[in-house]
Motif scaffolding. Structure first.
Motif, mmCIF file in Angstrom:
data_model
loop_
_atom_site.group_PDB
_atom_site.id
_atom_site.type_symbol
_atom_site.label_atom_id
_atom_site.label_comp_id
_atom_site.label_asym_id
_atom_site.label_seq_id
_atom_site.Cartn_x
_atom_site.Cartn_y
_atom_site.Cartn_z
ATOM 1 N N PRO A 21 41.666 -9.568 3.048
ATOM 2 C CA PRO A 21 42.222 -8.906 4.305
ATOM 3 C C PRO A 21 43.181 -7.854 4.248
ATOM 4 O O PRO A 21 43.106 -6.926 4.994
ATOM 5 C CB PRO A 21 42.899 -10.099 4.940
ATOM 6 N N PHE A 22 43.870 -7.865 2.931
ATOM 7 C CA PHE A 22 44.830 -6.492 3.097
ATOM 8 C C PHE A 22 44.412 -5.371 2.006
ATOM 9 O O PHE A 22 44.798 -4.393 2.342
ATOM 10 C CB PHE A 22 46.020 -7.290 2.131
ATOM 11 N N VAL A 23 43.328 -5.757 1.561
ATOM 12 C CA VAL A 23 42.623 -4.317 0.762
ATOM 13 C C VAL A 23 41.739 -3.960 1.534
ATOM 14 O O VAL A 23 41.492 -2.454 1.401
ATOM 15 C CB VAL A 23 42.085 -4.914 -0.828
ATOM 16 N N SER A 24 40.662 -4.479 2.280
ATOM 17 C CA SER A 24 39.847 -3.652 3.120
ATOM 18 C C SER A 24 40.151 -3.753 4.408
ATOM 19 O O SER A 24 40.708 -4.549 5.187
ATOM 20 C CB SER A 24 38.649 -4.651 2.834
ATOM 21 N N ASN A 25 39.851 -2.682 5.007
ATOM 22 C CA ASN A 25 40.203 -2.365 6.330
ATOM 23 C C ASN A 25 38.853 -2.887 7.255
ATOM 24 O O ASN A 25 38.803 -2.991 8.582
ATOM 25 C CB ASN A 25 40.238 -0.892 6.844
ATOM 26 N N ARG A 26 37.764 -3.483 6.747
ATOM 27 C CA ARG A 26 36.439 -4.179 7.324
ATOM 28 C C ARG A 26 36.827 -5.401 7.539
ATOM 29 O O ARG A 26 37.618 -6.253 6.848
ATOM 30 C CB ARG A 26 35.346 -3.910 6.581
ATOM 31 N N ARG A 42 44.551 -9.893 10.196
ATOM 32 C CA ARG A 42 44.514 -10.180 8.626
ATOM 33 C C ARG A 42 44.778 -11.519 8.474
ATOM 34 O O ARG A 42 44.174 -12.033 7.310
ATOM 35 C CB ARG A 42 45.262 -9.225 8.213
ATOM 36 N N LEU A 43 45.785 -12.109 9.031
ATOM 37 C CA LEU A 43 45.984 -13.612 8.775
ATOM 38 C C LEU A 43 45.011 -14.621 9.170
ATOM 39 O O LEU A 43 44.797 -15.385 8.555
ATOM 40 C CB LEU A 43 47.608 -13.785 9.606
ATOM 41 N N VAL A 44 44.482 -14.193 10.266
ATOM 42 C CA VAL A 44 43.265 -15.187 10.768
ATOM 43 C C VAL A 44 42.120 -15.027 9.710
ATOM 44 O O VAL A 44 41.478 -15.805 9.425
ATOM 45 C CB VAL A 44 42.964 -14.730 12.029
ATOM 46 N N GLU A 45 41.796 -13.795 9.310
ATOM 47 C CA GLU A 45 40.855 -13.380 8.414
ATOM 48 C C GLU A 45 41.327 -14.247 7.074
ATOM 49 O O GLU A 45 40.394 -14.915 6.504
ATOM 50 C CB GLU A 45 40.656 -11.945 8.045
ATOM 51 N N MET A 46 42.423 -14.449 6.716
ATOM 52 C CA MET A 46 42.814 -15.085 5.513
ATOM 53 C C MET A 46 42.606 -16.395 5.664
ATOM 54 O O MET A 46 42.231 -17.251 4.723
ATOM 55 C CB MET A 46 44.156 -14.636 5.184
ATOM 56 N N LEU A 47 43.165 -16.951 6.882
ATOM 57 C CA LEU A 47 42.895 -18.244 7.104
ATOM 58 C C LEU A 47 41.109 -18.566 7.095
ATOM 59 O O LEU A 47 40.941 -19.774 6.645
ATOM 60 C CB LEU A 47 43.206 -18.868 8.606
ATOM 61 N N VAL A 48 40.348 -17.992 7.498
ATOM 62 C CA VAL A 48 38.813 -18.275 7.496
ATOM 63 C C VAL A 48 38.363 -18.262 6.014
ATOM 64 O O VAL A 48 37.751 -19.159 5.493
ATOM 65 C CB VAL A 48 37.952 -17.044 8.029
ATOM 66 N N TRP A 49 39.180 -17.108 5.139
ATOM 67 C CA TRP A 49 38.682 -17.205 3.700
ATOM 68 C C TRP A 49 39.201 -18.330 2.953
ATOM 69 O O TRP A 49 38.584 -18.862 2.118
ATOM 70 C CB TRP A 49 39.319 -15.794 2.903
ATOM 71 N N TYR A 50 40.345 -18.902 3.441
ATOM 72 C CA TYR A 50 40.913 -20.171 2.934
ATOM 73 C C TYR A 50 39.915 -21.138 3.041
ATOM 74 O O TYR A 50 39.553 -21.882 2.376
ATOM 75 C CB TYR A 50 42.425 -20.500 3.460
ATOM 76 N N THR A 91 51.633 -7.003 -0.537
ATOM 77 C CA THR A 91 52.612 -6.039 -1.244
ATOM 78 C C THR A 91 51.937 -4.476 -1.203
ATOM 79 O O THR A 91 52.360 -3.524 -0.827
ATOM 80 C CB THR A 91 53.111 -6.323 -2.698
ATOM 81 N N TYR A 92 50.583 -4.436 -1.595
ATOM 82 C CA TYR A 92 49.876 -3.259 -1.676
ATOM 83 C C TYR A 92 50.115 -2.537 -0.095
ATOM 84 O O TYR A 92 50.025 -1.482 -0.025
ATOM 85 C CB TYR A 92 48.601 -3.322 -2.152
ATOM 86 N N ARG A 93 49.349 -3.298 0.774
ATOM 87 C CA ARG A 93 49.442 -2.804 2.173
ATOM 88 C C ARG A 93 50.716 -2.568 2.822
ATOM 89 O O ARG A 93 50.772 -1.565 3.496
ATOM 90 C CB ARG A 93 48.635 -3.991 2.786
ATOM 91 N N TYR A 94 51.652 -3.445 2.702
ATOM 92 C CA TYR A 94 52.793 -3.323 3.701
ATOM 93 C C TYR A 94 54.227 -2.711 2.881
ATOM 94 O O TYR A 94 55.198 -2.328 3.374
ATOM 95 C CB TYR A 94 53.216 -4.548 4.401
ATOM 96 N N LEU A 95 54.098 -3.228 1.571
ATOM 97 C CA LEU A 95 55.503 -2.666 0.905
ATOM 98 C C LEU A 95 55.514 -1.512 0.168
ATOM 99 O O LEU A 95 56.843 -1.126 -0.103
ATOM 100 C CB LEU A 95 55.874 -4.048 0.049
#
Length: 100
Positions: A21-26, A42-50, A91-95
């Motif tokens: 979710p953080f690397v890809s904009n798709r 991104r967090l909802v997408e991360m939950l689905v991946w989990y 970290t890559y996306r936001y920091l």
């Protein structure tokens, strides 16, 4: 597939999809959105991946033998492990400061 190989497969897959979710904009690395994804998407997408990674783990556990019953503690620990796996992508996306 041995039980050890199944465990490593699920761990490596979880490490990969936690950062997707953080690397890809798709959306789900497939569907291109008209506007950039915000943190909530991104967090909802991360939950689905989990859930998908957990489903694969459940399937592989069922193939090797009897499925062990899990309490809330198991899901709390695997959820925090998944969030920890997502830290490099976050970290890559936001920091990181973008230059140029």
């Amino acid at each position: 597939m041995t039980q050890t190989a199944s465990v490593w497969l699920v761990l490596l897959l979880a490490l990969l999809v936690a950062n997707m979710p953080f690397v890809s904009n798709r959306l789900f690395a497939v569907y291109a959105l008209k506007s950039p994804k915000n943190l909530a998407i991104r967090l909802v997408e991360m939950l689905v991946w989990y859930l998908l990674a957990g489903g694969l783990g459940l399937y592989l556990e069922q193939r090797t033998g009897q499925i062990a019953s899990q309490g809330w503690e198991f899901y709390a620990i695997t959820g925090t492990l998944f969030v920890t796996f997502a830290f490099p992508g976050f970290t890559y996306r936001y920091l990181f400061k973008r230059r140029g």
